[in-house]
Design a protein around this motif. Structure first.
Motif, PDB file in Angstrom:
ATOM      1  N   LYS A  98       0.275  14.414  -1.375  1.00 21.39           N
ATOM      2  CA  LYS A  98      -0.995  15.052  -1.697  1.00 21.39           C
ATOM      3  C   LYS A  98      -0.786  16.355  -2.471  1.00 21.39           C
ATOM      4  O   LYS A  98       0.006  17.215  -2.103  1.00 21.39           O
ATOM      5  CB  LYS A  98      -1.766  15.336  -0.416  1.00 21.39           C
ATOM      6  N   GLY A  99      -1.540  16.460  -3.583  1.00 22.90           N
ATOM      7  CA  GLY A  99      -1.509  17.671  -4.380  1.00 22.90           C
ATOM      8  C   GLY A  99      -0.277  17.837  -5.239  1.00 22.90           C
ATOM      9  O   GLY A  99      -0.173  18.828  -5.972  1.00 22.90           O
ATOM     10  N   LYS A 100       0.655  16.896  -5.183  1.00 29.61           N
ATOM     11  CA  LYS A 100       1.872  16.993  -5.997  1.00 29.61           C
ATOM     12  C   LYS A 100       1.600  16.406  -7.382  1.00 29.61           C
ATOM     13  O   LYS A 100       0.756  15.511  -7.558  1.00 29.61           O
ATOM     14  CB  LYS A 100       3.024  16.250  -5.332  1.00 29.61           C
ATOM     15  N   PHE A 111      -1.735   7.928  -1.346  1.00 31.58           N
ATOM     16  CA  PHE A 111      -2.349   7.335  -2.538  1.00 31.58           C
ATOM     17  C   PHE A 111      -2.150   8.264  -3.727  1.00 31.58           C
ATOM     18  O   PHE A 111      -2.423   9.472  -3.650  1.00 31.58           O
ATOM     19  CB  PHE A 111      -3.843   7.095  -2.298  1.00 31.58           C
ATOM     20  N   ASP A 112      -1.645   7.695  -4.850  1.00 36.17           N
ATOM     21  CA  ASP A 112      -1.520   8.488  -6.069  1.00 36.17           C
ATOM     22  C   ASP A 112      -1.953   7.670  -7.278  1.00 36.17           C
ATOM     23  O   ASP A 112      -2.069   6.433  -7.217  1.00 36.17           O
ATOM     24  CB  ASP A 112      -0.105   9.056  -6.260  1.00 36.17           C
ATOM     25  N   GLY A 157       0.335   4.315 -28.764  1.00 36.87           N
ATOM     26  CA  GLY A 157       0.372   2.976 -28.202  1.00 36.87           C
ATOM     27  C   GLY A 157      -0.704   2.785 -27.156  1.00 36.87           C
ATOM     28  O   GLY A 157      -1.650   3.567 -27.040  1.00 36.87           O
ATOM     29  N   ASP A 158      -0.560   1.722 -26.380  1.00 32.86           N
ATOM     30  CA  ASP A 158      -1.517   1.440 -25.319  1.00 32.86           C
ATOM     31  C   ASP A 158      -1.397   2.471 -24.194  1.00 32.86           C
ATOM     32  O   ASP A 158      -0.356   3.096 -23.996  1.00 32.86           O
ATOM     33  CB  ASP A 158      -1.281   0.046 -24.756  1.00 32.86           C
ATOM     34  N   THR A 159      -2.487   2.620 -23.444  1.00 31.48           N
ATOM     35  CA  THR A 159      -2.535   3.534 -22.311  1.00 31.48           C
ATOM     36  C   THR A 159      -2.431   2.735 -21.015  1.00 31.48           C
ATOM     37  O   THR A 159      -3.107   1.711 -20.854  1.00 31.48           O
ATOM     38  CB  THR A 159      -3.846   4.339 -22.319  1.00 31.48           C
ATOM     39  N   ILE A 160      -1.573   3.190 -20.116  1.00 33.59           N
ATOM     40  CA  ILE A 160      -1.394   2.522 -18.825  1.00 33.59           C
ATOM     41  C   ILE A 160      -1.927   3.427 -17.719  1.00 33.59           C
ATOM     42  O   ILE A 160      -1.581   4.609 -17.638  1.00 33.59           O
ATOM     43  CB  ILE A 160       0.082   2.192 -18.563  1.00 33.59           C
ATOM     44  N   VAL A 161      -2.799   2.874 -16.887  1.00 32.01           N
ATOM     45  CA  VAL A 161      -3.326   3.588 -15.727  1.00 32.01           C
ATOM     46  C   VAL A 161      -2.864   2.843 -14.479  1.00 32.01           C
ATOM     47  O   VAL A 161      -3.054   1.629 -14.376  1.00 32.01           O
ATOM     48  CB  VAL A 161      -4.866   3.681 -15.761  1.00 32.01           C
ATOM     49  N   ARG A 162      -2.239   3.567 -13.565  1.00 29.87           N
ATOM     50  CA  ARG A 162      -1.722   2.937 -12.344  1.00 29.87           C
ATOM     51  C   ARG A 162      -2.303   3.628 -11.118  1.00 29.87           C
ATOM     52  O   ARG A 162      -2.358   4.864 -11.046  1.00 29.87           O
ATOM     53  CB  ARG A 162      -0.192   3.015 -12.290  1.00 29.87           C
ATOM     54  N   ALA A 163      -2.715   2.837 -10.141  1.00 33.83           N
ATOM     55  CA  ALA A 163      -3.133   3.329  -8.826  1.00 33.83           C
ATOM     56  C   ALA A 163      -2.257   2.655  -7.786  1.00 33.83           C
ATOM     57  O   ALA A 163      -2.065   1.434  -7.820  1.00 33.83           O
ATOM     58  CB  ALA A 163      -4.604   3.029  -8.568  1.00 33.83           C
ATOM     59  N   LYS A 164      -1.700   3.443  -6.867  1.00 37.50           N
ATOM     60  CA  LYS A 164      -0.770   2.903  -5.873  1.00 37.50           C
ATOM     61  C   LYS A 164      -1.028   3.539  -4.528  1.00 37.50           C
ATOM     62  O   LYS A 164      -1.244   4.763  -4.430  1.00 37.50           O
ATOM     63  CB  LYS A 164       0.677   3.170  -6.304  1.00 37.50           C
ATOM     64  N   GLY A 165      -1.016   2.714  -3.473  1.00 40.16           N
ATOM     65  CA  GLY A 165      -1.242   3.217  -2.122  1.00 40.16           C
ATOM     66  C   GLY A 165      -0.274   2.625  -1.128  1.00 40.16           C
ATOM     67  O   GLY A 165       0.145   1.459  -1.255  1.00 40.16           O
ATOM     68  N   LEU A 166       0.108   3.409  -0.132  1.00 46.23           N
ATOM     69  CA  LEU A 166       0.991   2.921   0.928  1.00 46.23           C
ATOM     70  C   LEU A 166       0.224   2.007   1.867  1.00 46.23           C
ATOM     71  O   LEU A 166      -0.924   2.290   2.239  1.00 46.23           O
ATOM     72  CB  LEU A 166       1.557   4.099   1.727  1.00 46.23           C
TER      73      LEU A 166
END
Length: 525
Positions: A151-153, A231-232, A296-305
């Motif tokens: 969090k916050g990093k 979650f980041d 180039g293309d833009t990649i958006v990633r969402a990841k959660g434990l």
């Protein structure tokens, strides 16, 4: 023999005499370089209709941009029709160009980028309040790390990769032979057949060589922010440079003497590089090259434990690829892609000398929309009048349709070897199963057996065997497998340098045998 398929990437008919030097043509964008290289400027020549062997040029010649393989479509009447350039049609197909372009789009979409998670992840100890490292390793490079940043990093990572593609489906790009299988129906009745109801003569097989140089380089900046400790989200911004150079040469129609007999036999005049002169070879044709640099293309990633213990971490997430790059110049794929994934990170207890092994795994499935890089390229119909006779051909601008990009099931397995808290060695095995639902344009090795190069009427000519690539417009699936060998070093504080070598283990699709990656990453508390 396969029929009804022209594999040569040839937009318009070569209906003219041969030029001495290949023409340098300017493509409108990088994805049209291969097609453009098959264009040449030749003089279209009408001939005396007295006989097949008499080729007397008339006045009124002109010069037009033209390309390969005219197919005779006139009636089965006298030689005057055969000698008339106006009775030949364009042999137009873009199966091979489509296959190349789709595979370059694949290279962009399956290119592994560094995992956008900090090499140094710290968590506050709830008892002491001290910031302690989450793991003993600096994390994987291409394989996704299950841990979130916290969090916050905030983390920023920069990487550079350069791909020089050297083969396509196992054939060297610098001298690729492409095959036209022949067997298409012409407008000429076969020799020995009845004038009415006889068998139509079929076109003859042909080959063409393409000298290709295809390169892609990519600089990616990944920005990651921890929404919570579990979650980041990450955003990948890329700058891409693409370049393609192509030379078309050594066209051969395998006609032998062209004096076949009996129903169904072939006549050497049913297809030709120069209708009206019946040229059966094309030593030099054309060339084109182009390079572009841009976003180039833009990649958006969402990841959660979803699970976290001392030695096991499991996460799930999704990648969204947005088509912000110019697909026509190979700066992006031209389609929106969605890729859900799952990642697992494991850790052993410290081994002798403080070494820690950290096996890791991930799987994902990418589904993409439609793109111009998966469509077909067609020339614009045009015509010219020669001695009162209309001659049809195709020319600029090329028209491009859209098609579905192949889907990709990807997996990766490997391990980190933490020598200490400052040095980590990595080994990964990466796989992509491509086209399980939406296939890849099929280009496969093909052999022409017992074909005879063009000879004079009195020469027997020895049969030869010719191998090349054949594209029939169908779609297929295949796998691509690589090994990644890397090293990460903690330079100072949270600054980590990355060095990686990607090595391909197969020859499917476009192949770059060795690809280096260099990168730097830093996490902010």
């Amino acid at each position: 023999m396969r029929t009804n398929t022209v594999v040569l990437t040839l937009p318009i008919c070569l209906i003219a005499s041969m030029s001495v030097e290949a023409q340098n043509n300017q493509a409108s964008n990088v994805s049209q370089v291969i097609m453009t290289s098959t264009l040449t400027t030749r003089q279209i020549t009408t001939v005396n209709a007295a006989g097949i062997a008499t080729f007397t040029p008339t006045t009124g010649n002109t010069t037009l941009p033209v390309s390969l393989l005219g197919v005779y479509t006139g009636g089965s009447g006298g030689n005057g029709n055969i000698n008339n350039p106006g009775t030949y049609t364009t042999a137009n197909t873009s199966a091979l160009v489509s296959a190349f372009n789709t595979n370059i789009a694949l290279a962009l979409s399956v290119t592994p980028v560094e995992s956008p998670t900090s090499g140094v992840i710290l968590r506050k100890d709830p008892i002491t309040g001290a910031e302690l490292p989450v793991s003993s390793t600096l994390g994987p490079i291409f394989t996704k790390r299950a841990e979130t940043i916290g969090k916050g990093k905030f983390y920023i990572g920069l990487t550079h990769q350069s791909y020089h593609f050297t083969s396509f489906n196992g054939q060297n790009l610098n001298g690729t032979t492409v095959v036209y299988g022949g067997g298409d129906t012409s407008g000429l009745t076969a020799q020995g057949a009845a004038a009415s109801g006889g068998n139509a003569a079929k076109t003859l097989p042909a080959t063409l060589n393409l000298g290709l140089d295809v390169r892609l380089s990519q600089d990616v900046a990944f920005l990651t922010y921890g929404i919570t400790n579990r979650f980041d989200v990450s955003v990948g911004l890329s700058m891409v440079h693409s370049s393609v150079a192509s030379t078309a040469y050594n066209g051969i129609i395998y006609s032998g003497t062209g004096l076949g007999n009996g129903p169904g036999s072939n006549c050497w005049c049913v297809n030709t590089f120069t209708p009206g002169s019946f040229s059966l070879t094309a030593p030099t044709i054309g060339s084109a090259s182009m390079g572009k640099t841009g976003f180039g293309d833009t990649i958006v990633r969402a990841k959660g434990l979803i699970y976290e213990k001392a030695n096991v971490v499991v996460a799930a997430g999704v990648d969204l690829r947005l088509p912000s790059g110019d697909a026509g110049n190979f700066l992006g794929t031209g389609a929106t892609s969605v890729k859900p994934f799952m990642a697992v990170s494991l850790y052993t207890n410290p081994l002798p000398h403080g070494i820690v092994l950290a096996p890791h795994f991930d799987i994902g499935y990418q589904y993409s929309g439609s793109s111009v890089l998966a469509g077909l390229q067609q020339g614009t119909p045009a015509s010219a009048t020669l001695n009162g006779q209309s001659v049809n051909y195709l020319t600029y601008p090329f028209q491009t349709t859209s098609g579905k990009l192949p889907d990709i099931f990807s997996w990766a397995a490997g391990t980190e070897v933490a020598l200490n808290r400052y040095n980590t060695v990595l080994v990964d095995f990466l796989g992509n199963e491509i086209g399980l639902v939406n296939g890849v344009p099929s280009v496969s090795p093909f052999t022409l057996n017992n074909v005879v190069p063009p000879t004079s009427a009195g020469s027997a000519g020895a049969p030869v065997t010719v191998k090349g690539l054949f594209a029939d417009g169908s779609r297929t699936s295949f796998g691509q497998y690589s090994g990644a060998f890397g090293y990460k070093v903690r330079i100072k504080g949270n600054l980590v340098a990355t060095f990686q070598a990607l090595v391909r283990f197969d020859h499917n699709g476009l192949r770059a045998g060795f690809t280096p990656l260099y990168g730097l990453g830093y996490s902010f508390e």
